[in-house]
Design a protein around this motif. Structure first.
Motif, PDB file in Angstrom:
ATOM      1  N   ILE A  55       0.878  -1.173   0.000  1.00  0.00           N
ATOM      2  CA  ILE A  55       0.000   0.000   0.000  1.00  0.00           C
ATOM      3  C   ILE A  55       0.907   1.213   0.000  1.00  0.00           C
ATOM      4  CG2 ILE A  55      -1.672   1.330   1.291  1.00  0.00           C
ATOM      5  CD1 ILE A  55      -2.881  -1.168   2.272  1.00  0.00           C
ATOM      6  N   GLN A  78      -6.394   4.846   2.366  1.00  0.00           N
ATOM      7  CA  GLN A  78      -6.259   3.785   1.360  1.00  0.00           C
ATOM      8  C   GLN A  78      -6.577   2.419   1.964  1.00  0.00           C
ATOM      9  OE1 GLN A  78      -2.244   4.833  -0.301  1.00  0.00           O
ATOM     10  NE2 GLN A  78      -3.277   4.286  -2.184  1.00  0.00           N
ATOM     11  N   LYS A  79      -6.135   2.211   3.201  1.00  0.00           N
ATOM     12  CA  LYS A  79      -6.431   0.948   3.876  1.00  0.00           C
ATOM     13  C   LYS A  79      -7.938   0.772   4.029  1.00  0.00           C
ATOM     14  CE  LYS A  79      -4.096   0.470   7.751  1.00  0.00           C
ATOM     15  NZ  LYS A  79      -3.132   0.831   8.827  1.00  0.00           N
ATOM     16  N   GLU A  82      -9.486  -0.204   0.757  1.00  0.00           N
ATOM     17  CA  GLU A  82      -9.258  -1.622   0.437  1.00  0.00           C
ATOM     18  C   GLU A  82     -10.183  -2.514   1.243  1.00  0.00           C
ATOM     19  OE1 GLU A  82      -4.991  -2.558  -1.474  1.00  0.00           O
ATOM     20  OE2 GLU A  82      -5.879  -3.802   0.061  1.00  0.00           O
ATOM     21  N   LYS A  85     -13.723  -2.317  -0.084  1.00  0.00           N
ATOM     22  CA  LYS A  85     -13.841  -3.062  -1.342  1.00  0.00           C
ATOM     23  C   LYS A  85     -13.939  -4.557  -1.068  1.00  0.00           C
ATOM     24  CE  LYS A  85     -11.725  -3.710  -5.896  1.00  0.00           C
ATOM     25  NZ  LYS A  85     -11.985  -5.146  -5.857  1.00  0.00           N
TER      26      LYS A  85
END
Lengths: 262, 146
Positions: A55, A78-79, A82, A85
């Motif tokens: 990442i 961003q984590k 993810e 998702k």
């Protein structure tokens, strides 16, 4: 001589302490400190793991201009993306049912050469306090990754199906009569063994779990994808035929997996 | 200060070992600490780093500490007879220590990993040697200098 005595005395003290702790490790007297230490290190481990699977910061070129707080916020964002998702992908899958799934963050997956060699176990950030038990299946979408083999209060160990100690009953997708035993070979490989010579296997056939659940419906449910056949070994002189099975998911690239808790 | 820095490095290697590598980096680091520092605090570091590894890798608590402490003491016994602060001893000790460790804890490819670990141990040896130790000058030496 004096230094020798001090070495021996230090060694003796820690040796005795280690023996005592080891002897009592199977009882529950160390549960509280283990819980505390594992909860202390879990966030750090998770960040290490996310760094290991790549990442990256949002915009590398601006790293020099941004301060450390901004970089950490972007990495956290961003984590979260993810994870969202992964959750969305999982809950859109019809089997297993979303109500039985517990999302778990991967804290670690030690392997010989990270990125090149495949891990054999995962450490996840869910434990007994989240109702995780030994023997429960761990999946990603409708793919079986492994099962829980060790549990503490906060974290658990998942033995992947590619582990050399792992074996389970499997069937060929589309023909529930073709039974075999899926055995882990280590190095990210599995073999479907003990298939009758009379059965017709071909490359590309999907391999599914036969199912192995207890009275509480805990265990490996039937119908989960294990992988697809990439080669068949059939010798007329052998009793059974074998097939190399390749998994559809690389566990070393995941950040979140799901435990089937019911 | 030096002990603090080395302990921090040890903590980071424990986390790396618990997260994404099976090579026993902590063992290599501790072996080099013992050979280069020659101080009993290495046993303390070995004990506590072993406990943390056991918790993070879900092993029986105390198993790794026990192994670390015994291995380091065997190395110390060798040190009493021979000069150990050289790369040949580190290469040999790292290989043997890692091979037994990986076999005891059922890690695959123990031999291959031990060979890699032996060379890594030598690399760590050279890296730690770069950082000079502060010499403790006692009162009599100070008088002689004057």
């Amino acid at each position: 001589m004096r230094q020798g005595k001090s070495y021996f005395s230090v060694f003796f003290v820690f040796f005795v302490l280690a023996v005592i702790i080891f002897a009592f490790s199977k009882t529950n007297i160390f549960t509280v400190p283990i819980t505390y230490i594992s909860s202390l290190f879990s966030p750090i481990q998770a960040n290490f793991w996310h760094f290991a699977i790549g990442i990256k910061p949002y915009d590398k070129n601006n790293l020099k201009d941004k301060n450390l707080e901004l970089v950490n916020k972007i990495t956290d964002f961003q984590k979260l993306q993810e994870q969202n998702k992964a959750l969305l992908d999982q809950f859109q899958t019809l089997t297993p049912k979303s109500s039985t799934l517990l999302p778990a963050e991967i804290l670690g997956a030690p392997s010989f050469i990270p990125g090149l060699s495949a891990p054999e176990n995962l450490i996840i950030g869910r434990g007994a306090k989240d109702n995780v038990k030994v023997g429960q299946a761990v999946v990603y979408k409708n793919n079986l990754l492994g099962k829980i083999t060790k549990v503490t209060s906060n974290i658990s160990q998942v033995t992947l199906i590619t582990n050399s100690k792992s074996s389970l009953t499997a069937v060929i997708g589309g023909n529930q009569n073709i039974l075999g035993v899926l055995k882990g070979q280590g190095s990210g490989e599995t073999v479907l063994d003990n298939i009758l010579l009379s059965e017709n296997l071909k490359n590309g056939d999907l391999v599914l779990t036969k199912g192995d659940v207890n009275l509480n419906l805990e265990g490996i449910p039937p119908g989960l994808i294990v992988g697809k056949i990439i080669s068949v070994e059939k010798s007329p002189s052998a009793l059974f035929q074998k097939a190399q099975v390749q998994g559809l998911i690389d566990a070393a690239l995941l950040s979140t997996v799901f435990v089937i808790v019911e | 200060m030096r002990i603090l820095i080395l302990s921090l490095i040890l903590l980071i290697t424990v986390l790396i070992e618990a997260t994404f590598i099976t090579l026993p980096l902590s063992l290599l680091l501790l072996a080099n600490f013992l050979v280069l520092e020659k101080k009993p605090w290495v046993f303390t570091a070995a004990f506590f780093s072993g406990l943390v590894l056991d918790i993070l890798l879900l092993r029986f608590l105390g198993s790794t500490s026990l192994y670390f402490v015994i291995f380091l003491y065997i190395m110390y016994l060798y040190e009493r007879k021979f000069e150990t602060a050289n790369l040949y001893f580190i290469l040999f000790a790292s290989f043997i220590g890692c091979f037994v460790y990986l076999t005891v804890f059922h890690v695959r490819l123990a031999f291959t990993q031990s060979v890699a670990a032996a060379f890594l141990g030598v690399a760590i040896f050279f890296v730690i040697k770069i950082f000079p130790k502060r010499k403790n000058i006692d009162y009599h030496s100070k008088l002689e200098r004057q």
